[in-house]
Design an enzyme around this catalytic site. Structure first.
Site, PDB file in Angstrom:
ATOM      1  N   ASP A  42     -12.465  12.314  -6.890  1.00 17.77           N
ATOM      2  CA  ASP A  42     -11.553  12.677  -7.975  1.00 17.77           C
ATOM      3  C   ASP A  42     -11.964  12.045  -9.301  1.00 17.77           C
ATOM      4  O   ASP A  42     -12.871  11.204  -9.350  1.00 17.77           O
ATOM      5  CB  ASP A  42     -10.113  12.287  -7.609  1.00 17.77           C
ATOM      6  N   ASN A  92       1.669   6.082  -1.121  1.00 14.16           N
ATOM      7  CA  ASN A  92       2.527   7.238  -0.849  1.00 14.16           C
ATOM      8  C   ASN A  92       1.868   8.238   0.106  1.00 14.16           C
ATOM      9  O   ASN A  92       2.335   9.361   0.260  1.00 14.16           O
ATOM     10  CB  ASN A  92       2.910   7.943  -2.161  1.00 14.16           C
ATOM     11  N   HIS A 137      -1.213   9.534  -0.176  1.00 17.88           N
ATOM     12  CA  HIS A 137      -2.200  10.490  -0.711  1.00 17.88           C
ATOM     13  C   HIS A 137      -3.615  10.128  -0.259  1.00 17.88           C
ATOM     14  O   HIS A 137      -3.920   8.973   0.014  1.00 17.88           O
ATOM     15  CB  HIS A 137      -2.102  10.615  -2.244  1.00 17.88           C
ATOM     16  N   GLU A 161      -1.259  14.365  -3.979  1.00 19.04           N
ATOM     17  CA  GLU A 161       0.025  13.686  -3.890  1.00 19.04           C
ATOM     18  C   GLU A 161       0.919  14.388  -2.857  1.00 19.04           C
ATOM     19  O   GLU A 161       0.641  15.533  -2.467  1.00 19.04           O
ATOM     20  CB  GLU A 161       0.701  13.696  -5.266  1.00 19.04           C
TER      21      GLU A 161
HETATM   22  C1  F6R Z   1      -9.641   7.190  -5.121  1.00 16.99           C
HETATM   23  C2  F6R Z   1      -8.698   7.963  -4.332  1.00 16.99           C
HETATM   24  C3  F6R Z   1      -7.398   7.420  -3.878  1.00 16.99           C
HETATM   25  C4  F6R Z   1      -7.458   5.974  -3.408  1.00 16.99           C
HETATM   26  C5  F6R Z   1      -6.064   5.464  -3.071  1.00 16.99           C
HETATM   27  C6  F6R Z   1      -6.064   4.016  -2.629  1.00 16.99           C
HETATM   28  O1  F6R Z   1     -10.786   7.952  -5.420  1.00 16.99           O
HETATM   29  O2  F6R Z   1      -9.000   9.070  -4.078  1.00 16.99           O
HETATM   30  O3  F6R Z   1      -6.900   8.210  -2.827  1.00 16.99           O
HETATM   31  O4  F6R Z   1      -8.300   5.865  -2.297  1.00 16.99           O
HETATM   32  O5  F6R Z   1      -5.235   5.597  -4.175  1.00 16.99           O
HETATM   33  O6  F6R Z   1      -6.434   3.213  -3.696  1.00 16.99           O
HETATM   34  P1  F6R Z   1      -6.735   1.671  -3.459  1.00 16.99           P
HETATM   35  O7  F6R Z   1      -7.901   1.611  -2.565  1.00 16.99           O
HETATM   36  O8  F6R Z   1      -7.071   1.126  -4.833  1.00 16.99           O
HETATM   37  O9  F6R Z   1      -5.513   1.089  -2.877  1.00 16.99           O
END
Ligand code: F6R
Length: 263
Positions: free
Chosen positions: A68, A137, A139, A144
């Site tokens: 992303d 959450n 995702h 989301e």
């Molecule tokens: C990042 C992504 C998100 C993260 C998720 C967890 O490219 O796609 O899904 O993997 O938000 O983030 P952290 O690892 O910072 O807790």
């Protein structure tokens, strides 16, 4: 879905990297790796980099696709995922920057950004090993809750929860972009294998919903229950909501020799 429960965050990185390396080695040096940003995979990337330096993992012809990108941050911004991937993946793993792809988050190309990214993944032959984190959450990527389970790469609006979670990377929450371009859940499901890493109490609820809850768009990561080769590598804190934790430990301790990881 294979669930591996580790004693701590460091071990999540070691086991996560061992699983990625095992899957990548089966493909060869031209493996296509899907990469996540955020805190969760950092230890995994560090361990993979150590394996590359030691010569036990060959990524010399590998290409990479990020999950992303924020909309509206210039790629030179240190928190753009373009720059984050350069710092945390491309350089440490010694990948060819020309083979590292990040969705285009520029406002003027948004209408076509998703399809262009899907086309690039297809042209590369698809993702072999997708590395994932999970949001508090539920995702994955920036899909989301309530994202379509068959979605493809597209623009999405970030939830307030995700913007609050990611505010730690910025000076204030007001600087966290509101929009992103993310691979869809259908795109992620197309990867030939997936390795999700998570640690800490803050992920326990999302991990329990992903592994033991129903497959539902309200926990987007639960779509991994439909993936044929998904490995979930978590620490005890992230596993604390799992009813099947003892069973998962028993399974890992008794893996047949051909499934054992090189750690
Ligand atoms: C990042 C992504 C998100 C993260 C998720 C967890 O490219 O796609 O899904 O993997 O938000 O983030 P952290 O690892 O910072 O807790």
């Amino acid at each position: 879905m294979q669930v591996i429960i580790c004693p701590n965050e460091q071990r999540v990185g070691e086991i996560g990297a061992a699983r990625v390396a095992q899957l990548a080695a089966k493909v060869g040096p031209a493996v296509v790796i899907g990469v996540a940003t955020g805190s969760s995979p950092l230890a995994t990337y560090a361990e993979l980099a150590a394996r590359v330096r030691a010569g036990s993992l060959d990524l010399s012809q590998a290409s990479a696709f990020a999950l992303d990108e924020y909309v509206g941050l210039p790629i030179t911004h240190p928190e753009s995922y373009f720059d984050t991937i350069r710092r945390t993946v491309t350089e440490p793993l010694g990948l060819d920057p020309a083979k590292v792809n990040v969705p285009d988050g520029r406002e003027d190309g948004l209408e076509t950004a998703g399809q262009r990214y899907e086309d690039a993944i297809k042209a590369a032959g698809g993702v072999d090993v997708q590395i994932l984190g999970i949001g508090s959450n539920g995702h994955i990527g920036f899909n989301e809750p309530a994202s379509s389970l068959s979605s493809r790469t597209r623009m999405k609006t970030l939830t307030q929860q995700t913007r609050e979670d990611n505010a730690r990377f910025f000076d204030s929450i007001d600087e966290v972009p509101r929009y992103c371009v993310t691979q869809g859940l259908g795109t992620i499901l197309d990867a030939r294998s997936a390795v999700l890493v998570a640690f800490g109490e803050g992920k326990a609820e999302a991990v329990a919903a992903m592994v033991e809850g129903p497959v539902t768009s309200m926990c987007p990561a639960s779509v991994l229950q439909l993936h044929k080769t998904a490995t979930i590598v978590i620490d005890e804190a992230a596993a604390s909501g799992l009813k099947m934790a003892d069973y998962f430990k028993e399974c890992y301790e008794n893996l047949p020799a051909w499934r054992k990881l090189d750690v």
